[in-house]
Design a protein around this motif. Structure first.
Motif, PDB file in Angstrom:
ATOM      1  N   SER A   1     101.810 -16.102  31.828  1.00  0.00           N
ATOM      2  CA  SER A   1     102.504 -17.396  31.965  1.00  0.00           C
ATOM      3  C   SER A   1     101.508 -18.558  32.045  1.00  0.00           C
ATOM      4  N   PRO A   2     100.700 -18.799  31.019  1.00  0.00           N
ATOM      5  CA  PRO A   2      99.649 -19.822  31.152  1.00  0.00           C
ATOM      6  C   PRO A   2     100.080 -21.245  30.835  1.00  0.00           C
ATOM      7  N   PHE A   3     101.288 -21.456  30.265  1.00  0.00           N
ATOM      8  CA  PHE A   3     101.681 -22.793  29.811  1.00  0.00           C
ATOM      9  C   PHE A   3     102.990 -23.237  30.456  1.00  0.00           C
ATOM     10  N   LEU A   4     103.062 -24.535  30.753  1.00  0.00           N
ATOM     11  CA  LEU A   4     104.301 -25.153  31.218  1.00  0.00           C
ATOM     12  C   LEU A   4     104.301 -26.611  30.778  1.00  0.00           C
TER      13      LEU A   4
ATOM     14  N   ARG B   1      93.589  -2.449  28.590  1.00  0.00           N
ATOM     15  CA  ARG B   1      93.726  -3.859  28.933  1.00  0.00           C
ATOM     16  C   ARG B   1      92.486  -4.339  29.693  1.00  0.00           C
ATOM     17  N   CYS B   2      92.015  -3.495  30.610  1.00  0.00           N
ATOM     18  CA  CYS B   2      90.818  -3.852  31.376  1.00  0.00           C
ATOM     19  C   CYS B   2      89.569  -3.851  30.504  1.00  0.00           C
ATOM     20  N   ARG B   3      89.415  -2.845  29.673  1.00  0.00           N
ATOM     21  CA  ARG B   3      88.199  -2.743  28.851  1.00  0.00           C
ATOM     22  C   ARG B   3      88.101  -3.896  27.860  1.00  0.00           C
ATOM     23  N   ARG B   4      89.238  -4.310  27.326  1.00  0.00           N
ATOM     24  CA  ARG B   4      89.232  -5.402  26.344  1.00  0.00           C
ATOM     25  C   ARG B   4      89.446  -6.772  26.999  1.00  0.00           C
ATOM     26  N   ARG B   5      89.694  -6.762  28.304  1.00  0.00           N
ATOM     27  CA  ARG B   5      89.924  -7.998  29.061  1.00  0.00           C
ATOM     28  C   ARG B   5      90.984  -8.869  28.370  1.00  0.00           C
ATOM     29  N   THR B   6      92.081  -8.219  28.031  1.00  0.00           N
ATOM     30  CA  THR B   6      93.165  -8.901  27.320  1.00  0.00           C
ATOM     31  C   THR B   6      94.497  -8.600  27.992  1.00  0.00           C
ATOM     32  N   ASN B   7      95.194  -9.655  28.367  1.00  0.00           N
ATOM     33  CA  ASN B   7      96.591  -9.526  28.791  1.00  0.00           C
ATOM     34  C   ASN B   7      97.404 -10.611  28.094  1.00  0.00           C
ATOM     35  N   GLY B   8      98.654 -10.752  28.445  1.00  0.00           N
ATOM     36  CA  GLY B   8      99.498 -11.726  27.758  1.00  0.00           C
ATOM     37  C   GLY B   8      98.991 -13.143  27.891  1.00  0.00           C
ATOM     38  N   ALA B   9      98.513 -13.501  29.089  1.00  0.00           N
ATOM     39  CA  ALA B   9      98.035 -14.874  29.304  1.00  0.00           C
ATOM     40  C   ALA B   9      96.783 -15.156  28.485  1.00  0.00           C
ATOM     41  N   SER B  10      95.826 -14.222  28.469  1.00  0.00           N
ATOM     42  CA  SER B  10      94.591 -14.476  27.717  1.00  0.00           C
ATOM     43  C   SER B  10      94.866 -14.539  26.221  1.00  0.00           C
ATOM     44  N   TRP B  11      95.809 -13.704  25.741  1.00  0.00           N
ATOM     45  CA  TRP B  11      96.141 -13.764  24.307  1.00  0.00           C
ATOM     46  C   TRP B  11      96.799 -15.102  23.972  1.00  0.00           C
ATOM     47  N   GLN B  12      97.750 -15.542  24.795  1.00  0.00           N
ATOM     48  CA  GLN B  12      98.404 -16.824  24.528  1.00  0.00           C
ATOM     49  C   GLN B  12      97.399 -17.971  24.499  1.00  0.00           C
TER      50      GLN B  12
ATOM     51  N   THR C   1     104.119 -19.207  19.954  1.00  0.00           N
ATOM     52  CA  THR C   1     105.323 -18.515  20.408  1.00  0.00           C
ATOM     53  C   THR C   1     105.919 -17.667  19.293  1.00  0.00           C
ATOM     54  N   ARG C   2     105.949 -18.198  18.082  1.00  0.00           N
ATOM     55  CA  ARG C   2     106.486 -17.415  16.954  1.00  0.00           C
ATOM     56  C   ARG C   2     105.637 -16.170  16.707  1.00  0.00           C
ATOM     57  N   ARG C   3     104.319 -16.326  16.764  1.00  0.00           N
ATOM     58  CA  ARG C   3     103.439 -15.176  16.551  1.00  0.00           C
ATOM     59  C   ARG C   3     103.588 -14.168  17.683  1.00  0.00           C
ATOM     60  N   TYR C   4     103.708 -14.661  18.905  1.00  0.00           N
ATOM     61  CA  TYR C   4     103.949 -13.791  20.060  1.00  0.00           C
ATOM     62  C   TYR C   4     105.202 -12.946  19.829  1.00  0.00           C
ATOM     63  N   CYS C   5     106.270 -13.599  19.376  1.00  0.00           N
ATOM     64  CA  CYS C   5     107.531 -12.883  19.154  1.00  0.00           C
ATOM     65  C   CYS C   5     107.391 -11.827  18.060  1.00  0.00           C
ATOM     66  N   GLU C   6     106.670 -12.145  17.003  1.00  0.00           N
ATOM     67  CA  GLU C   6     106.429 -11.168  15.928  1.00  0.00           C
ATOM     68  C   GLU C   6     105.720  -9.931  16.478  1.00  0.00           C
ATOM     69  N   LEU C   7     104.662 -10.149  17.250  1.00  0.00           N
ATOM     70  CA  LEU C   7     103.883  -9.030  17.771  1.00  0.00           C
ATOM     71  C   LEU C   7     104.648  -8.292  18.866  1.00  0.00           C
TER      72      LEU C   7
END
Length: 498
Positions: free
Chosen positions: A222-225, A445-456, A479-485
């Motif tokens: 949840s990085p954006f508002l 997720r830990c090894r690649r240091r990637t979660n939903g917030a970092s990807w967004q 947001t469109r790309r997020y929904c596709e993936l």
């Protein structure tokens, strides 16, 4: 909740009457605990996931009433905003291939709901905060058409006596005043329930509090508002501020907020219910005719409706729950820490990690909370919400030296907590194939240091810096790309980088 008084409101005596009933409910709960009246353990768990509705361009779609009419299933319900719905997964026994079963049920249910949403030109989006939301979307006119939400809005504003104040200082800063609690609707989360015996409740709740920062660090989404980049898990400060009944003067006096982490480790489930009654005035003083002590005296099981209603308006991140199912009372710990999404596999991986880890920590002969000051746990929680996958937490050192060390959350998980989670799942009787698959997602997720917030965040900056899009266009494209993936089902750590 609240429909019968929505039109008439409350008179001055209602809160006093309600307070007396709360004391009776507490006395009833205490008596039931003393008499060991609770249901024997059945290792039951359950999930609730809040969802967003968006159109093909990624913008919020205010259509939950129409979508729910088409879904026509009691598994799906309204949530606060007209762009929200919630799916409830029936309780499951924590054993065998439970996580694969949950994943399959969730995929089927979400696919069906998405098909029905498309009939209203909407799609289901599983994300902590829909990145395209604007202040114009989060207004009282867009609250769901259900009396209890409007009543809750009125009561919180009446208690506060002024506009809701949002002030979130992260990568950027957002300052905003809202005349309603509608900004709370931006927060879509997953809730995990675990039925526990009274004897084990305190250890399970304390363990859940200890690991809440780790959960958020791994699962932030949840990085954006309102077009601004704030915290990795902006949902947490947003929810806290959007439900705050305190004007600044009461906050300065140290009055506790209704959304809080807590302030101490506990010895009993009763501790939490007593605190809720002692510290928080009622928002919805609706009284039932039941006399709980008389019901208990006659050999029955009380519903404790006033206590459960009051408890439901105090938003602890790990909340105690009293409930009655099939005529038997039970207690649950409700974990409310995590955002929704990004994918079904991510959600189930988060659940496997939580249920496994909380079991091992709760049964430890040397509990972490005995070596970790509660204030440090609370600070860890704020740090994880702010920094997400990059958070550095304070954690007890192993060995005789004791003390606390600063440890990156991902290193703590890889070195110490994943093996504990695996051992906990073994104790529950979860099949190794489920254990290894879903904890493997947490490991990657830990090894690649990637979660939903970092990807967004990465995709947003790519769209602005490399593609030259404006901020609004970049958030919509992300947001469109997020929904596709999301619809591919691949967990977020495997999503293509920006």
């Amino acid at each position: 909740m609240g429909e019968k008084v929505a039109a008439t409101g409350f008179d001055l005596s209602d809160r006093q009457r309600y307070r007396r009933k709360l004391q009776l409910c507490l006395a009833g709960l205490e008596r039931m605990l003393e008499e060991k009246s609770f249901d024997r353990p059945r290792n039951l768990m359950g999930l609730e996931i809040e969802l967003n509705l968006a159109d093909s361009s990624g913008m919020p779609r205010m259509m939950n009433h129409e979508v729910l009419e088409r879904i026509a299933s009691r598994d799906f319900q309204t949530e606060l905003g007209q762009f929200n719905i919630e799916v409830n997964i029936a309780p499951h026994r924590l054993s065998g291939r439970v996580f694969d079963q949950l994943a399959e049920e969730l995929r089927i249910g979400l696919a069906y709901a998405d098909r029905k949403a498309q009939e209203c030109e909407a799609r289901i989006v599983m994300v902590g905060i829909l990145p395209t939301l604007t202040a114009d979307d989060l207004v009282s006119a867009n609250l769901s058409r259900v009396d209890r939400y409007h009543l809750l809005n009125e009561r919180i504003l009446a208690a506060r006596g002024e506009n809701i104040a949002l002030d979130i200082d992260g990568v950027e800063r957002l300052v905003y005043a809202s005349p309603s609690i509608a900004p709370e609707a931006a927060c879509t989360s997953m809730q995990m329930h675990l039925q526990v015996t009274p004897a084990r409740f305190a250890a399970v709740w304390n363990a859940a509090q200890v690991i809440a920062p780790v959960q958020v660090a791994l699962g932030a989404n949840s990085p954006f508002l309102f077009g601004k980049e704030l915290w990795s898990e902006t949902r947490v400060p947003l929810f806290g501020q959007a439900t705050d009944t305190r004007p600044p003067e009461l906050e300065a006096q140290g009055v506790r907020p209704v959304t809080w982490f807590g302030e101490r480790w506990i010895d009993s489930a009763l501790d939490l219910f007593e605190e809720n009654v002692r510290y928080f005035p009622s928002l919805l003083p609706i009284c039932d005719e039941e006399d709980p002590l008389r019901v208990i005296g006659q050999g029955g099981v009380p519903r404790l409706k006033e206590l459960t209603l009051h408890n439901g308006t105090i938003y602890r991140w790990n909340r105690p729950v009293y409930d009655v199912a099939d005529g038997a009372p039970h207690l649950r710990v409700e974990n409310r820490v995590l955002p929704a999404g990004p994918t079904v596999d991510d959600v189930i991986a988060n659940a496997a990690f939580y249920y496994g880890l909380v079991r091992t920590l709760a049964e430890s002969q040397r509990p972490v909370w005995a070596r970790l000051p509660f204030a440090v746990a609370a600070d860890n929680f704020d740090t994880a919400c702010r920094d997400g996958i990059g958070a550095v937490l304070r954690w007890p050192r192993s060995g005789r030296g004791g003390g606390l060390a600063e440890v990156p959350a991902v290193r703590l998980v890889l070195d110490d907590l994943l093996p504990m989670a695996a051992a906990g799942l073994d104790s529950w009787g979860v099949e190794p194939v489920d254990r290894d698959h879903y904890l493997g997602i947490i490991e990657e997720r830990c090894r690649r240091r990637t979660n939903g917030a970092s990807w967004q965040s990465a995709y947003f900056h790519h769209a602005v810096d490399d593609l030259g899009l404006g901020r609004t266009e970049a958030l919509a494209a992300m947001t469109r790309r997020y929904c596709e993936l999301m619809r591919t089902g691949e967990p977020v750590h495997a999503w293509p980088s920006a």
